[in-house]
Design a protein around this motif. Structure first.
Motif, short mmCIF file in Angstrom:
data_model
loop_
_atom_site.label_atom_id
_atom_site.label_comp_id
_atom_site.label_asym_id
_atom_site.label_seq_id
_atom_site.Cartn_x
_atom_site.Cartn_y
_atom_site.Cartn_z
N GLU A 12 0.82 -1.21 0.00
CA GLU A 12 0.00 0.00 0.00
C GLU A 12 0.85 1.26 0.00
O GLU A 12 0.35 2.34 -0.32
N GLN A 13 2.14 1.14 0.33
CA GLN A 13 3.03 2.30 0.23
C GLN A 13 3.73 2.35 -1.12
O GLN A 13 4.03 3.43 -1.64
N VAL A 14 3.99 1.18 -1.68
CA VAL A 14 4.65 1.13 -2.99
C VAL A 14 3.68 1.52 -4.11
O VAL A 14 4.06 2.19 -5.07
N ALA A 15 2.41 1.14 -3.96
CA ALA A 15 1.43 1.33 -5.04
C ALA A 15 1.40 2.75 -5.59
O ALA A 15 1.50 2.93 -6.81
N PRO A 16 1.29 3.78 -4.75
CA PRO A 16 1.25 5.14 -5.33
C PRO A 16 2.55 5.52 -6.04
O PRO A 16 2.52 6.35 -6.95
N ARG A 17 3.66 4.89 -5.66
CA ARG A 17 4.92 5.17 -6.35
C ARG A 17 4.94 4.62 -7.77
O ARG A 17 5.75 5.03 -8.60
N LEU A 18 4.06 3.65 -8.04
CA LEU A 18 4.01 3.08 -9.39
C LEU A 18 3.24 3.95 -10.36
O LEU A 18 3.36 3.82 -11.57
N LEU A 19 2.41 4.85 -9.82
CA LEU A 19 1.64 5.73 -10.71
C LEU A 19 2.60 6.63 -11.48
O LEU A 19 3.50 7.24 -10.91
N GLY A 20 2.41 6.69 -12.78
CA GLY A 20 3.28 7.49 -13.63
C GLY A 20 4.53 6.75 -14.09
O GLY A 20 5.26 7.26 -14.94
N ALA A 21 4.78 5.57 -13.55
CA ALA A 21 5.95 4.80 -13.96
C ALA A 21 5.77 4.27 -15.38
O ALA A 21 4.64 4.13 -15.86
N LEU A 22 6.89 4.02 -16.06
CA LEU A 22 6.86 3.51 -17.43
C LEU A 22 7.20 2.03 -17.44
O LEU A 22 8.22 1.62 -16.88
N LEU A 23 6.35 1.24 -18.06
CA LEU A 23 6.57 -0.19 -18.18
C LEU A 23 6.65 -0.55 -19.66
O LEU A 23 5.74 -0.27 -20.43
N THR A 24 7.77 -1.17 -20.04
CA THR A 24 7.98 -1.54 -21.44
C THR A 24 8.09 -3.05 -21.56
O THR A 24 8.77 -3.70 -20.76
N HIS A 25 7.40 -3.60 -22.55
CA HIS A 25 7.53 -5.02 -22.87
C HIS A 25 7.11 -5.25 -24.31
O HIS A 25 6.08 -4.73 -24.76
N ALA A 26 7.93 -5.98 -25.04
CA ALA A 26 7.58 -6.44 -26.39
C ALA A 26 7.09 -5.31 -27.29
O ALA A 26 6.09 -5.45 -27.98
N GLY A 27 7.79 -4.19 -27.25
CA GLY A 27 7.53 -3.14 -28.22
C GLY A 27 6.49 -2.11 -27.83
O GLY A 27 6.20 -1.20 -28.61
#
Length: 201
Positions: A12-27
């Motif tokens: 629950e503390q990590v989750a808001p840190r993932l907002l706005g993050a970039l995830l790349t996979h397979a193009g």
DNA sequence: CCGCTGATATTCT
DNA sequence: GAATATCAGCGGG
């Protein structure tokens, strides 16, 4: 700081840190706009609530890996494993905005509008080309790259979607005003009307 | 825009 | 045997 260190806290503390993050996979690259936190033994909404099984084993492993599961007989959903090794903790990737590789994403999601390409956990997996055999993959490896950005100033929170257990934990996080945020639906059997508004003005 | 329904198979009880 | 961290397609307003 390594990715694993950045994700070492409780879900629950990590989750808001993932907002706005970039995830790349397979193009395809996605900017995450909506996630949900899931803990282990203390969280009745979690797959790990009743302990370790073959399906949820990856949740108990080190942070920075992908936990992928199959549900409703036809869909896959993906989580970022967080916390420290030995604890079950993960964040479900609920929605994102395609920022690169949109032609490829459109091919994988024929018939979808651009807004709906990754609006919802199963759609997100389809757009990124994530499959069940990606379970356990490292997120700082050759195939997957997860880049955390600056923390979002004021993430919105609300109850998690589709759960019967623990509706009182407001562990769904999203970026306010994003058109790609998925629509809140209470689980079958829950009071209709329960929950937070989805798209704040 | 909204709400409802059927599809479909793994997972755990 | 029941439930499921869902979605697309349909019909109505």
């Amino acid at each position: 700081m390594s990715l694993q260190e950045a994700l070492a806290g409780p879900a629950e503390q990590v989750a808001p840190r993932l907002l706005g993050a970039l995830l790349t996979h397979a193009g395809v690259t996605l900017r995450l706009t909506e996630v949900e936190a899931y803990a282990g033994a203390a969280d009745p909404g979690s797959h790990a609530y009743r302990g370790r099984t073959a399906r949820n084993a990856v949740m108990f492993g080190p942070a920075g890996h992908l936990y992928v599961y199959f549900t409703y007989g036809m869909h896959t959903c993906a989580n970022v494993v967080c916390g420290v090794e030995g604890t079950a903790s993960a964040c479900l990737l609920r929605a994102g905005e395609v920022v690169d590789g949109i032609d490829l994403a459109r091919e994988r999601r024929l018939g979808s509008t651009d807004r709906n390409l990754a609006r919802g956990p199963a759609r997100l997996c389809q757009a990124l080309g994530i499959r069940l055999d990606d379970n356990g993959a490292a997120l700082d490896g050759d195939r997957f790259q997860l880049l955390l950005g600056e923390p979002v100033a004021t993430p919105a929170t609300g109850p998690r979607v589709g759960l019967r257990g623990a509706p009182e934990r407001p562990w769904r996080f999203w970026i306010q005003g994003e058109p790609t945020v998925s629509v809140y639906r209470p689980a079958k059997g829950l009071r209709p009307g329960f929950g937070a508004p989805d798209t704040p003005v």
